[in-house]
Design a protein around this motif. Structure first.
Motif, short mmCIF file in Angstrom:
data_model
loop_
_atom_site.label_atom_id
_atom_site.label_comp_id
_atom_site.label_asym_id
_atom_site.label_seq_id
_atom_site.Cartn_x
_atom_site.Cartn_y
_atom_site.Cartn_z
N SER A 3 0.83 -1.21 0.00
CA SER A 3 0.00 0.00 0.00
C SER A 3 0.86 1.25 0.00
N TYR A 4 1.93 1.23 0.77
CA TYR A 4 2.80 2.40 0.82
C TYR A 4 3.47 2.62 -0.54
N LEU A 5 3.99 1.56 -1.13
CA LEU A 5 4.68 1.68 -2.41
C LEU A 5 3.74 2.13 -3.52
N ALA A 6 2.48 1.81 -3.41
CA ALA A 6 1.52 2.15 -4.45
C ALA A 6 0.94 3.56 -4.30
N CYS A 19 8.44 9.98 6.45
CA CYS A 19 8.43 9.36 7.79
C CYS A 19 7.60 8.08 7.81
N LEU A 20 6.50 8.09 7.08
CA LEU A 20 5.67 6.89 6.98
C LEU A 20 6.46 5.76 6.33
N GLY A 21 7.16 6.06 5.25
CA GLY A 21 7.98 5.04 4.59
C GLY A 21 9.08 4.50 5.49
N LEU A 22 9.72 5.38 6.25
CA LEU A 22 10.76 4.95 7.17
C LEU A 22 10.18 4.08 8.29
N THR A 23 8.98 4.40 8.71
CA THR A 23 8.32 3.59 9.74
C THR A 23 7.97 2.22 9.19
N VAL A 24 7.48 2.17 7.97
CA VAL A 24 7.19 0.88 7.34
C VAL A 24 8.46 0.05 7.25
N LEU A 25 9.56 0.69 6.89
CA LEU A 25 10.84 -0.02 6.81
C LEU A 25 11.25 -0.57 8.17
N GLY A 29 11.49 -4.54 8.62
CA GLY A 29 12.87 -4.93 8.84
C GLY A 29 13.65 -5.11 7.55
N PRO A 30 14.96 -5.05 7.65
CA PRO A 30 15.81 -5.12 6.45
C PRO A 30 15.82 -6.50 5.78
N GLN A 31 15.37 -7.51 6.47
CA GLN A 31 15.39 -8.86 5.90
C GLN A 31 14.17 -9.16 5.05
N HIS A 32 13.17 -8.28 5.08
CA HIS A 32 11.96 -8.49 4.29
C HIS A 32 12.31 -8.50 2.81
N SER A 33 11.61 -9.33 2.06
CA SER A 33 11.93 -9.49 0.63
C SER A 33 11.77 -8.20 -0.17
N ARG A 34 10.95 -7.28 0.29
CA ARG A 34 10.73 -6.03 -0.44
C ARG A 34 11.40 -4.83 0.22
N LEU A 38 11.71 -0.85 -1.07
CA LEU A 38 11.21 0.25 -0.25
C LEU A 38 12.28 1.32 -0.07
N VAL A 39 13.50 0.90 0.22
CA VAL A 39 14.60 1.85 0.38
C VAL A 39 14.85 2.61 -0.92
N GLU A 40 14.87 1.90 -2.02
CA GLU A 40 15.07 2.55 -3.32
C GLU A 40 13.95 3.56 -3.61
#
Length: 90
Positions: A3-6, A19-25, A29-34, A38-40
């Motif tokens: 939802s955030y990426l879209a 800030c919302l995107g950083l919170t989602v990250l 966590g960094p191990q999530h497949s996406r 998200l960082v990009e």
């Protein structure tokens, strides 16, 4: 995360969106497949917005993460330079 990426960034809400995107990250966590996507996406949105406040949020988040993970801040140099260069465009 999908939802955030879209979602589109609404005018005037760039910092909130960042800030919302950083919170989602943080949540997924960094191990999530996406996580990499998200960082990009966060970097792309920040660079396109040329919003210094949003850039500051991203940079502070990365510096905090680097210290937490005991990563050398030198690895963030290119990111920091890119973000700091945004200030010269205002």
């Amino acid at each position: 995360m999908f939802s955030y990426l879209a979602r589109d960034v609404e005018p005037g809400l760039t910092v909130f969106d960042t800030c919302l995107g950083l919170t989602v990250l943080d949540v997924v966590g960094p191990q999530h497949s996406r996580a990499r996507r998200l960082v990009e996406d966060l970097f792309r949105r920040t660079m396109e917005s040329l919003d210094g406040y949003a850039a500051r949020e991203v940079l502070l988040h990365l510096l905090f993460a680097a210290r937490k993970a005991r990563t050398s801040p030198n690895k963030l140099t290119s990111i920091a330079k890119a973000i700091l260069s945004l200030e010269t465009h205002h």
